[in-house]
Design a protein around this motif. Sequence first.
Motif, PDB file in Angstrom:
ATOM      1  N   SER A 280       0.834  -1.213   0.000  1.00  0.00           N
ATOM      2  CA  SER A 280       0.000   0.000   0.000  1.00  0.00           C
ATOM      3  C   SER A 280       0.867   1.260   0.000  1.00  0.00           C
ATOM      4  N   PHE A 281       1.910   1.251   0.825  1.00  0.00           N
ATOM      5  CA  PHE A 281       2.822   2.382   0.878  1.00  0.00           C
ATOM      6  C   PHE A 281       3.465   2.604  -0.492  1.00  0.00           C
ATOM      7  N   TYR A 282       3.896   1.507  -1.124  1.00  0.00           N
ATOM      8  CA  TYR A 282       4.509   1.598  -2.450  1.00  0.00           C
ATOM      9  C   TYR A 282       3.535   2.194  -3.466  1.00  0.00           C
ATOM     10  N   ILE A 283       2.306   1.720  -3.474  1.00  0.00           N
ATOM     11  CA  ILE A 283       1.318   2.210  -4.448  1.00  0.00           C
ATOM     12  C   ILE A 283       1.118   3.715  -4.303  1.00  0.00           C
ATOM     13  N   ILE A 284       1.032   4.187  -3.078  1.00  0.00           N
ATOM     14  CA  ILE A 284       0.845   5.627  -2.845  1.00  0.00           C
ATOM     15  C   ILE A 284       2.119   6.389  -3.211  1.00  0.00           C
ATOM     16  N   TRP A 285       3.262   5.895  -2.765  1.00  0.00           N
ATOM     17  CA  TRP A 285       4.535   6.565  -3.016  1.00  0.00           C
ATOM     18  C   TRP A 285       4.844   6.625  -4.506  1.00  0.00           C
ATOM     19  N   ASN A 286       4.411   5.639  -5.250  1.00  0.00           N
ATOM     20  CA  ASN A 286       4.719   5.565  -6.676  1.00  0.00           C
ATOM     21  C   ASN A 286       3.806   6.460  -7.529  1.00  0.00           C
TER      22      ASN A 286
ATOM     23  N   PRO B  68       3.748  12.989  -7.771  1.00  0.00           N
ATOM     24  CA  PRO B  68       3.778  13.875  -6.607  1.00  0.00           C
ATOM     25  C   PRO B  68       2.576  14.823  -6.585  1.00  0.00           C
ATOM     26  N   SER B  69       1.977  14.921  -5.421  1.00  0.00           N
ATOM     27  CA  SER B  69       0.861  15.840  -5.221  1.00  0.00           C
ATOM     28  C   SER B  69       0.696  16.064  -3.720  1.00  0.00           C
TER      29      SER B  69
ATOM     30  N   ASP C 242       1.366  13.312  -0.697  1.00  0.00           N
ATOM     31  CA  ASP C 242       2.253  13.633   0.417  1.00  0.00           C
ATOM     32  C   ASP C 242       1.535  13.503   1.759  1.00  0.00           C
ATOM     33  N   LYS C 243       0.273  13.911   1.823  1.00  0.00           N
ATOM     34  CA  LYS C 243      -0.508  13.755   3.054  1.00  0.00           C
ATOM     35  C   LYS C 243      -0.692  12.276   3.387  1.00  0.00           C
TER      36      LYS C 243
END
Length: 102
Positions: free
Chosen positions: A64-70, A73-74, A78-79
Amino acid sequence: MARFNIAKLIASLLLTVGLGTLSSLFTISETTTWYATLIKPSYNPPNFLFAPVWVILYTLMAISFYIIWNKEPSEKRDKALTLFIVQMVFNILWSFIFFNQH
């Protein structure tokens, strides 16, 4: 859509599973001593289930972290990343307070 990034996936796994391992350092010595003496409800799962469930849970959190981090950028991304890190800090603190400090 962002492209697959193996470096970010590996970093996500290392960060999340690493923090989970850090958290387990506070619990491992207490599970057979103090925690074993607690009166638990009848629906409390057996101890042998905790390790595989936590490995699966932390692996899914890493993905999940990877999906968001990938994502591109917005402010929203970032939130989400900040909230993920905050919840991981609380997770480690909870393990320390509950298991280490009783």
